[in-house]
Design a protein around this motif. Structure first.
Motif, PDB file in Angstrom:
ATOM      1  N   GLU A  70     -42.437  91.636  -8.156  1.00 26.92           N
ATOM      2  CA  GLU A  70     -43.125  90.548  -8.864  1.00 26.92           C
ATOM      3  C   GLU A  70     -42.380  90.109 -10.115  1.00 26.92           C
ATOM      4  OE1 GLU A  70     -47.097  91.429 -10.224  1.00 26.92           O
ATOM      5  OE2 GLU A  70     -47.377  89.407 -10.987  1.00 26.92           O
ATOM      6  N   ASP A  90     -45.400  95.405  -6.416  1.00 24.91           N
ATOM      7  CA  ASP A  90     -46.185  94.922  -7.548  1.00 24.91           C
ATOM      8  C   ASP A  90     -46.333  96.107  -8.492  1.00 24.91           C
ATOM      9  OD1 ASP A  90     -49.198  92.903  -7.897  1.00 24.91           O
ATOM     10  OD2 ASP A  90     -47.897  93.863  -9.388  1.00 24.91           O
ATOM     11  N   ASP A  93     -50.655  95.929 -10.310  1.00 20.23           N
ATOM     12  CA  ASP A  93     -51.559  94.904  -9.767  1.00 20.23           C
ATOM     13  C   ASP A  93     -52.880  95.077 -10.508  1.00 20.23           C
ATOM     14  OD1 ASP A  93     -52.166  92.746  -8.117  1.00 20.23           O
ATOM     15  OD2 ASP A  93     -53.363  94.045  -6.839  1.00 20.23           O
ATOM     16  N   ASP A 220     -48.847  91.286  -3.979  1.00 24.89           N
ATOM     17  CA  ASP A 220     -50.228  91.747  -4.167  1.00 24.89           C
ATOM     18  C   ASP A 220     -50.802  92.369  -2.900  1.00 24.89           C
ATOM     19  OD1 ASP A 220     -50.797  88.734  -6.018  1.00 24.89           O
ATOM     20  OD2 ASP A 220     -50.646  90.748  -6.852  1.00 24.89           O
TER      21      ASP A 220
HETATM   22 MG   LIG Z   1     -50.570  91.557  -8.432  1.00 24.47          MG
END
Ligand SMILES: [Mg+2]
Ligand SMILES: O=P(O)(O)OC[C@@]1(O)O[C@H](CO)[C@@H](O)[C@@H]1O
Ligand SMILES: [Mg+2]
Length: 280
Positions: A70, A90, A93, A220
């Motif tokens: 990310e 991620d 998250d 995600d």
């Molecule tokens: Mg996330």
């Protein structure tokens, strides 16, 4: 037959746990909050530090593997899923939860080969829950096998969704129209952990019957997607048809029938895809 990705999955679990220790330690001190796409799309130095920890740990062992992280994407790395072994990360998250010390924060690590998820690891570090799934090997939480809910009646279902980070009035309107429609079926209730990864783990655990969201990113949901299917659930696009991890839309449910019933209530829209060519 030996599992070609056993060592990689073990590394993912070990690294997710180490990352969780960094996140928990960071919760004890002042957190530096920055923003990305808008004023409510938050990121911290801990997000960046954790992503680098995970990537370096993997690179040391698997130097040829690819990454979709990310914060690397936010820094300009391409978001491209090839056939190569790819780690979809991620680092935190639920960053907004992390900033507010709201107790649902996950490290999500998915692993794809030939564009097929081979394993997924989601570590809910404040709950100390390690969710793992291996393609064809089932889904587990702290070693306990997971199974989606057997509830078939949408009027006895609990559904997860999120408000997301867009404050565009048209997007907010669609989110609230979907929320009102789902609530008014009626369903038992709507909840949101504030992190897609944990919402998908809740579907896999049978705690909720479904989760949908428009606006999420591949990092995600990549790991959670395998957790849901390995726990006996299904994934779809919010308008039906197969899920597309790059589309920024997801519907996860305990059964095709409940998913089909739910998607009738979702007011859909199409965010810019994760793999869209960067605008000039
Ligand atoms: Mg996330
Ligand atoms: O930026 P983050 O924290 O990695 O992820 C953003 C996110 O937590 O926000 C949404 C809730 O609004 C979730 O669906 C998604 O997982
Ligand atoms: Mg994040």
């Amino acid at each position: 037959m030996a599992d070609a990705w056993k060592e990689a999955m073990e590394l993912a679990e070990k690294t997710a746990r180490r990352a969780g220790e960094v996140v928990c330690a960071a919760l004890q001190v002042e957190r530096s909050v920055m923003t990305k796409s808008c004023s409510v799309d938050l990121v911290t130095q801990t997000d960046q530090q954790v992503e680098q920890l995970i990537i370096q740990s993997v690179r040391d062992k698997f130097p040829m593997h690819r990454f979709i992280g990310e914060e690397s994407v936010a820094a300009g790395e391409p978001c491209v899923l090839s056939d190569e072994p790819t780690w979809i990360i991620d680092p935190i998250d639920g960053t907004t939860n992390f900033v507010h010390a709201f107790p649902f924060v996950a490290i999500s690590i998915g692993f794809s080969v030939n564009k097929q998820m081979e394993f997924g690891v989601v570590f809910s570090c404040l709950e100390d829950k390690m969710y793992t799934a291996r393609r064809g090997g089932g889904a587990f939480c702290n070693g306990e096998r997971l199974q989606v809910s057997s509830q078939e009646d949408i009027q006895q279902a609990m559904v997860c969704t999120e408000f997301g980070s867009s404050r565009d009035p048209e997007v907010v309107e669609k989110i609230f129209c979907s929320l009102r429609a789902v609530l008014s079926i009626p369903t038992h209730g709507v909840r949101g952990a504030g992190t897609a990864a944990i919402n998908m783990c809740l579907v896999a655990s049978g705690c909720v019957e479904a989760y949908y969201e428009i606006g999420i990113h591949v990092w995600d949901i990549a790991a959670g997607a395998l957790l849901v299917t390995e726990a006996g659930g299904v994934l779809m696009d919010v308008q039906g048809g197969p899920v597309d991890l790059m589309s920024r839309r997801v519907l996860a449910a305990n059964s095709p029938a409940l998913a089909e019933r739910l998607l009738q209530e979702i007011h859909s829209f199409c965010p810019i895809r994760d793999d869209a060519a960067p605008s000039l």
